[in-house]
Design an enzyme around this catalytic site. Structure first.
Site, PDB file in Angstrom:
ATOM      1  CB  ALA A   9      -0.799  -0.142   1.144  1.00 26.83           C
TER       2      ALA A   9
ATOM      3  CD  GLU B  94      -2.191  -8.933   3.024  1.00 29.26           C
ATOM      4  OE1 GLU B  94      -2.443  -9.570   3.873  1.00 29.26           O
ATOM      5  OE2 GLU B  94      -2.392  -7.878   2.549  1.00 29.26           O
TER       6      GLU B  94
ATOM      7  CD  GLU C  95       2.187  -6.176   5.824  1.00 26.04           C
ATOM      8  OE1 GLU C  95       1.351  -6.127   4.677  1.00 26.04           O
ATOM      9  OE2 GLU C  95       2.940  -6.929   6.134  1.00 26.04           O
TER      10      GLU C  95
END
Length: 268
Positions: A74, A122, A142
């Site tokens: 992201a 993912e 993460e």
């Protein structure tokens, strides 16, 4: 979707679509950000795969990226100042994107050309098959941000690699080379970097030649059966087999076998 493209292939933000016979290649194109996803890209990918689902003449899909990354997760700069509600909305949008790929009845091949990190890893795991360039790198880092993966990566990685190795990878955030990904069984094939697209398209063409209803059933049966009991999953398999037996494609496939000729499947 930003605007209508040709009658055959629409145009979506950050995506380039290319048709070759019954195979569609979707290329993520935000190279200056290593193809990192923001809300606009997630919306585009979701709408793209919903559009693909409605196209009867598309039988297989290749998903890849441009430059050094498949998708580098992201875009942190886009959400770093979100409040909790905004952040959960962002995560929900991501999960809807992954679901649009998993729910698409067409087989989707991830052609991983470079970094597939965080949400990018993912995204690859939401696909049905993974072909990786020798330059590909996977990871769920993460933890280095004080966070955990939110797009399904924790449970999917644990189911593929086992809980002990998944914990190591998740807790250290270390990157995985393509060859190790194949050893861990979430990569189907590793190929030379300049042959990645060719390899993925060749596999997609093989899938596109098969009976569409049977391929679609197999995707659904594997995806939904892996979390069911063995007895329940096998009963589900048998019910799909019975329904396919009466299809025109099955009759054509059996007739072609008996007559020693190539079957011509119509998806009926």
């Amino acid at each position: 979707m930003d605007r209508a493209g040709t009658t055959d292939v629409p145009v979506f933000a950050f995506l380039a679509l290319e048709r070759t016979a019954r195979v569609l290649t979707v290329t993520i194109s935000r190279e200056e950000k290593l193809n990192a996803m923001n809300d606009r890209m997630m919306e585009a990918l979701t709408e793209c795969f919903r559009w693909i689902q409605r196209q009867n003449d598309i039988h297989a899909v290749v998903l890849t990226g441009v430059g050094k990354a498949f998708m580098a997760g992201a875009d942190i700069g886009g959400y770093h100042d979100f409040n909790m509600g905004q952040f959960f909305d962002f995560q929900d949008q991501g999960r809807e994107m992954y679901r649009s790929i998993e729910a698409c009845s067409k087989p989707v091949i991830a052609a991983v050309n470079g970094y597939a990190l965080g949400g990018g890893f993912e995204l690859a795991m939401a696909c049905d098959l993974v072909i990786a360039s020798e330059k590909a790198k996977f990871g769920l880092p993460e933890v280095k941000l004080g966070l955990v993966p939110g797009g399904g990566g924790i449970q999917k990685l644990a189911r593929v690699a086992g809980s002990f190795l998944a914990k190591e990878l998740l807790m250290t955030g270390r990157f995985i080379e393509a060859a190790e990904g194949k050893d861990l069984r979430f990569v189907n094939e590793v190929t030379e970097h300049d042959k990645l697209r060719e390899t993925a398209l060749r596999l997609a063409a093989q899938l596109a030649e098969q009976a569409p209803l049977a391929v679609q059933a197999l995707k659904k049966l594997v995806n939904e059966g892996r979390d069911a009991s063995l007895e329940t999953a096998q009963a589900y398999d048998r019910s799909y087999l019975a329904s396919l037996f009466c299809s025109e494609d099955a009759k054509e496939g059996v007739a072609a076998f008996v007559e020693k000729r190539q079957a011509l499947f119509q998806g009926k």
